[in-house]
Design a protein around this motif. Sequence first.
Motif: not given
Length: 396
Positions: A254-259, A312-319, A327-333, A340-341
């Motif tokens: 995501g944008l925040r994580e990439t930054h 939102i916790v994003v996890v990548d699993v390779s082949k 890192q967790p992305i903070p969001v409003e509930p 949208n995110i």
Amino acid sequence: MLEQAKNQKLKERWAFGSLLLNLTLSILKFVFALITGSLALMAEAIHSFSDLIASIISLISVKLAAKKTKEFPYGLYKVENIAAILIAIFLFFAAYEIIREAFFSEAERSIKHTELAIGVMFFAMVATFVYSRLEIKAAKRLNSPALLADAHHIWADFLSSVIVIVGLIGTYFGYNLDKYAAVIVALFIFHSGWDIFMRGLKVLLDVSLDKEEIEEIKKIIYKHPAVVDIKHIRGRVAGSFKFLDIELLLHNYGLRETHRIVDELEREIRETIPNIDSVFIHYEPVRQEGLRIAFLTCKNKKIKDFSTAKNIVVVDVSKNLDIHEGQPIPVEPDEKEIGNIITKIGVDIVVSRHHPMNFDVRWNLARAGVMVWETEKDDYKEALKEIINSWKKFNK
């Protein structure tokens, strides 16, 4: 910024100290050249005067190099390198003067008070030796080409002082030895001048950073798990400072994580490589083979749903089943905001307690190709194991 300002003040102090030293030596040698009638001492006075001019150039360049204006938004750092080239020219002139004085001077050296001349030159020799050694260390520590060039120039003055002392001692005992020493010293001075001249010229032509520094930067970048590859690294030097232009291929976060990742890389580069003025990092997202899973959680990473999640916790699993957690992305509930995110961060699966209630959110997730995985697990890691096991069976 505080460290940079401190270094700037130190540079100015060393340059001013060099100016005072050369001013003192110029006056001292000139006065005693008149008293003793020594042509060698007069030549040294002229040589020290050329050093004084070089020191003035060095001081002015160090002060100007720190200035930034609208016309020169990247600073006047290269003024230091221009000054270094000018000082190198003075070194060439000093080498020429030594050779000319040793071999082509027709004037006879008639000295009235040889002991006084030797004493003055011995003082000059000690002063230039000590100051040049200290200034070289300071120039390397502060990474200043102007100070380094000035230190080499003072070192050349030390060598020429040795020549004059040898000549004066030879005159005192009836021998003339300074001609042979002059050739050796003049060659050393010319070599120093050529080295300074070429380094200054390369910087003016935007030479790249040293290979060792480029390799060190690559190590910093490649050790980060988010980096797929480096497309290019370009670096240039201006004065004491370095400018970096880096283009990376990153996993599609995501944008925040990439930054956050880019900021982290920049911080590590600045901490490792000295005197970095700016680091520009351009990145392109790359979709890795495998799964990208988004977990809707609370702050302690317990599974929630679209209307109650705080992160939102994003996890990548390779082949190969390598797992990378961002890192967790903070969001409003809020279902719409979270929906949208999720549609914008390129995930395959979103793990939630249940599907979103809002029809628009469900429709947008479907259009983005995102599967909603309902789970009764509380711990997101348990839910991750559940998904990986299912994916293994599917691949078989």
